[in-house]
Design an enzyme around this catalytic site. Structure first.
Site, PDB file in Angstrom:
ATOM      1  N   ASN A   9     -20.978 -16.127  -9.697  1.00  0.00           N
ATOM      2  CA  ASN A   9     -20.390 -15.251 -10.702  1.00  0.00           C
ATOM      3  C   ASN A   9     -18.906 -15.602 -10.761  1.00  0.00           C
ATOM      4  O   ASN A   9     -18.151 -15.241  -9.861  1.00  0.00           O
ATOM      5  CB  ASN A   9     -20.598 -13.785 -10.297  1.00  0.00           C
ATOM      6  CG  ASN A   9     -19.871 -12.822 -11.215  1.00  0.00           C
ATOM      7  OD1 ASN A   9     -19.326 -13.224 -12.248  1.00  0.00           O
ATOM      8  ND2 ASN A   9     -19.847 -11.554 -10.845  1.00  0.00           N
ATOM      9  N   TRP A  10     -18.545 -16.295 -11.809  1.00  0.00           N
ATOM     10  CA  TRP A  10     -17.168 -16.811 -11.891  1.00  0.00           C
ATOM     11  C   TRP A  10     -16.178 -15.762 -12.367  1.00  0.00           C
ATOM     12  O   TRP A  10     -14.964 -16.027 -12.419  1.00  0.00           O
ATOM     13  CB  TRP A  10     -17.123 -18.060 -12.781  1.00  0.00           C
ATOM     14  CG  TRP A  10     -17.834 -19.240 -12.159  1.00  0.00           C
ATOM     15  CD1 TRP A  10     -18.399 -19.285 -10.913  1.00  0.00           C
ATOM     16  CD2 TRP A  10     -18.033 -20.540 -12.744  1.00  0.00           C
ATOM     17  NE1 TRP A  10     -18.939 -20.535 -10.696  1.00  0.00           N
ATOM     18  CE2 TRP A  10     -18.729 -21.314 -11.791  1.00  0.00           C
ATOM     19  CE3 TRP A  10     -17.696 -21.105 -13.973  1.00  0.00           C
ATOM     20  CZ2 TRP A  10     -19.090 -22.642 -12.043  1.00  0.00           C
ATOM     21  CZ3 TRP A  10     -18.057 -22.424 -14.226  1.00  0.00           C
ATOM     22  CH2 TRP A  10     -18.742 -23.184 -13.267  1.00  0.00           C
ATOM     23  N   LYS A  11     -16.680 -14.608 -12.779  1.00  0.00           N
ATOM     24  CA  LYS A  11     -15.812 -13.508 -13.218  1.00  0.00           C
ATOM     25  C   LYS A  11     -14.801 -14.021 -14.264  1.00  0.00           C
ATOM     26  O   LYS A  11     -15.132 -14.913 -15.043  1.00  0.00           O
ATOM     27  CB  LYS A  11     -15.153 -12.845 -11.997  1.00  0.00           C
ATOM     28  CG  LYS A  11     -16.212 -12.431 -10.949  1.00  0.00           C
ATOM     29  CD  LYS A  11     -15.702 -11.520  -9.872  1.00  0.00           C
ATOM     30  CE  LYS A  11     -16.844 -11.197  -8.910  1.00  0.00           C
ATOM     31  NZ  LYS A  11     -16.474 -10.222  -7.895  1.00  0.00           N
ATOM     32  N   HIS A  96     -22.865  -5.164 -12.956  1.00  0.00           N
ATOM     33  CA  HIS A  96     -21.986  -5.541 -11.854  1.00  0.00           C
ATOM     34  C   HIS A  96     -21.060  -4.362 -11.545  1.00  0.00           C
ATOM     35  O   HIS A  96     -20.649  -3.631 -12.447  1.00  0.00           O
ATOM     36  CB  HIS A  96     -21.170  -6.785 -12.211  1.00  0.00           C
ATOM     37  CG  HIS A  96     -20.429  -7.330 -11.033  1.00  0.00           C
ATOM     38  ND1 HIS A  96     -19.233  -6.805 -10.620  1.00  0.00           N
ATOM     39  CD2 HIS A  96     -20.750  -8.302 -10.152  1.00  0.00           C
ATOM     40  CE1 HIS A  96     -18.841  -7.460  -9.523  1.00  0.00           C
ATOM     41  NE2 HIS A  96     -19.738  -8.371  -9.224  1.00  0.00           N
ATOM     42  N   GLU A  98     -18.035  -4.173 -11.029  1.00  0.00           N
ATOM     43  CA  GLU A  98     -16.773  -4.156 -11.793  1.00  0.00           C
ATOM     44  C   GLU A  98     -16.999  -3.590 -13.197  1.00  0.00           C
ATOM     45  O   GLU A  98     -16.121  -2.930 -13.753  1.00  0.00           O
ATOM     46  CB  GLU A  98     -16.176  -5.573 -11.812  1.00  0.00           C
ATOM     47  CG  GLU A  98     -15.609  -5.914 -10.437  1.00  0.00           C
ATOM     48  CD  GLU A  98     -15.722  -7.371 -10.018  1.00  0.00           C
ATOM     49  OE1 GLU A  98     -15.859  -8.249 -10.887  1.00  0.00           O
ATOM     50  OE2 GLU A  98     -15.674  -7.627  -8.798  1.00  0.00           O
ATOM     51  N   GLU A 169     -24.970  -5.513  -3.944  1.00  0.00           N
ATOM     52  CA  GLU A 169     -23.568  -5.841  -3.703  1.00  0.00           C
ATOM     53  C   GLU A 169     -22.829  -4.577  -3.261  1.00  0.00           C
ATOM     54  O   GLU A 169     -22.415  -3.775  -4.106  1.00  0.00           O
ATOM     55  CB  GLU A 169     -22.928  -6.390  -4.987  1.00  0.00           C
ATOM     56  CG  GLU A 169     -23.580  -7.665  -5.482  1.00  0.00           C
ATOM     57  CD  GLU A 169     -22.618  -8.515  -6.303  1.00  0.00           C
ATOM     58  OE1 GLU A 169     -22.627  -9.724  -6.087  1.00  0.00           O
ATOM     59  OE2 GLU A 169     -21.861  -7.980  -7.122  1.00  0.00           O
ATOM     60  N   GLY A 175     -15.000  -9.256  -2.731  1.00  0.00           N
ATOM     61  CA  GLY A 175     -13.644  -9.781  -2.834  1.00  0.00           C
ATOM     62  C   GLY A 175     -12.706  -9.274  -1.764  1.00  0.00           C
ATOM     63  O   GLY A 175     -11.496  -9.449  -1.853  1.00  0.00           O
ATOM     64  N   SER A 214     -18.479 -11.239  -0.500  1.00  0.00           N
ATOM     65  CA  SER A 214     -17.776 -12.103   0.469  1.00  0.00           C
ATOM     66  C   SER A 214     -18.702 -13.085   1.190  1.00  0.00           C
ATOM     67  O   SER A 214     -18.515 -13.366   2.371  1.00  0.00           O
ATOM     68  CB  SER A 214     -16.977 -11.261   1.471  1.00  0.00           C
ATOM     69  OG  SER A 214     -15.979 -10.504   0.785  1.00  0.00           O
ATOM     70  N   GLY A 235     -19.145 -14.698  -5.577  1.00  0.00           N
ATOM     71  CA  GLY A 235     -17.947 -14.609  -6.403  1.00  0.00           C
ATOM     72  C   GLY A 235     -16.965 -15.704  -6.044  1.00  0.00           C
ATOM     73  O   GLY A 235     -17.125 -16.870  -6.395  1.00  0.00           O
ATOM     74  N   GLY A 236     -15.927 -15.337  -5.292  1.00  0.00           N
ATOM     75  CA  GLY A 236     -14.828 -16.257  -5.008  1.00  0.00           C
ATOM     76  C   GLY A 236     -15.261 -17.629  -4.509  1.00  0.00           C
ATOM     77  O   GLY A 236     -14.719 -18.655  -4.952  1.00  0.00           O
TER      78      GLY A 236
HETATM   79  P1  13P Z   1     -17.090 -12.134  -3.768  1.00  0.00           P
HETATM   80  O1  13P Z   1     -18.088 -13.183  -3.315  1.00  0.00           O
HETATM   81  O2  13P Z   1     -15.817 -12.721  -4.287  1.00  0.00           O
HETATM   82  O3  13P Z   1     -16.909 -11.070  -2.754  1.00  0.00           O
HETATM   83  O4  13P Z   1     -17.748 -11.423  -5.058  1.00  0.00           O
HETATM   84  C1  13P Z   1     -19.062 -10.999  -4.992  1.00  0.00           C
HETATM   85  C2  13P Z   1     -19.495 -10.613  -6.358  1.00  0.00           C
HETATM   86  O5  13P Z   1     -19.001  -9.650  -6.923  1.00  0.00           O
HETATM   87  C3  13P Z   1     -20.503 -11.450  -7.020  1.00  0.00           C
HETATM   88  O6  13P Z   1     -20.976 -10.848  -8.174  1.00  0.00           O
END
Ligand code: 13P
Length: 253
Positions: A9-11, A96, A98, A169, A175, A214, A235-236
């Protein structure tokens, strides 16, 4: 036996240049990785680049969100399921944390998006998970129940789960560098699968439940080894090709 799945997920990250570099790095390394499904979810404006770069590869692509209206029509700023399909998306992330916490998406709106996506031909990745204060208050299972119940209550929701992915999640692990322990994650995954089994045992046994929060190459192996964890939503760590590919390898069986 459920096939593992690792999705990035590149956000809201990347430029045309950096995304192209990332896509070609992932594509060239992923060819040698078998035994795991791989996907990336770039920002909407970069999905066309993903479609060009990844066509014919073993890496699928998807959106991070979609409009709850099928459209087309007057929905300024929204992206329809048809637009995602037109760009060759196979997946779309819905609900998600967010979206839920920063943009006020309700359980009901998420459920509506989930069903629309599945009924129109995408595989939705439904995100569920609790906030830190909810975990500390001991209401993790109530929160997950509420999020799942909204899907069960939505017309077509139960059927849509036959062609869907769930991502657990925990919001406190996203994050933050804080990861749920493999045991903590496994406990919630098993709870989710039990709740699904109450509705349909075959669906529950077959659905893939990913862990997100994470995940890195250094912890992916022990997390993915848990019996009810079928891969990860990253994510990251999905923004670096080498790191993402190592996580995909950890998912390969
Ligand atoms: P991180 O891997 O950056 O913690 O993010 C997880 C995430 O929200 C994937 O959708």
């Amino acid at each position: 036996m459920r096939r593992s799945f690792v999705a990035g997920n590149w956000k809201m990250n990347g430029t045309s240049d950096s995304v192209q570099t990332l896509l070609s790095g992932i594509k060239s390394g992923a060819g040698a990785i078998e035994g795991v499904d791989i996907a990336v979810c770039p920002a909407f404006v970069h999905i066309g680049l993903a479609a060009q770069a990844l066509a014919g590869s073993n890496v699928a692509w998807g959106g991070q969100n979609l409009c709850d209206e099928a459209g087309p029509g007057a929905f300024t700023g929204e992206v329809s399921v048809g637009m995602l399909l037109d760009l060759g998306c196979r997946y779309v992330i819905v609900g998600h944390s967010e979206r839920r916490t920063l943009y006020g998406e309700s359980d009901e709106l998420v459920a509506a998006k989930f069903v629309l996506a599945e009924q129109t031909g995408l595989t939705p990745i439904l995100c569920v998970g609790e906030l830190l204060e909810e975990r500390e208050a001991g209401v993790t299972e109530e929160v997950i129940d509420r999020q799942l119940n909204a899907v069960f209550a939505q017309e077509g929701g139960l059927a849509a789960l036959n062609n869907a992915v769930i991502a657990y999640e925990p919001v406190w692990a996203i994050g933050t560098g804080l990861t749920a322990t493999p045991e903590q994650a496994q406990a919630v995954h098993a709870f989710i699968r039990e709740r699904l089994a109450d509705r349909n045992e075959t669906m529950a046994a077959g659905i893939r439940i990913l862990y997100g929060g994470s995940v890195k190459s250094s912890n992916a192996g022990e997390i993915f080894a848990q019996p009810d964890i079928d891969g990860g939503l990253i994510g990251g760590a999905s923004l670096q090709a080498d790191e993402f590919l190592k996580i995909c390898e950890a998912g390969a069986v």
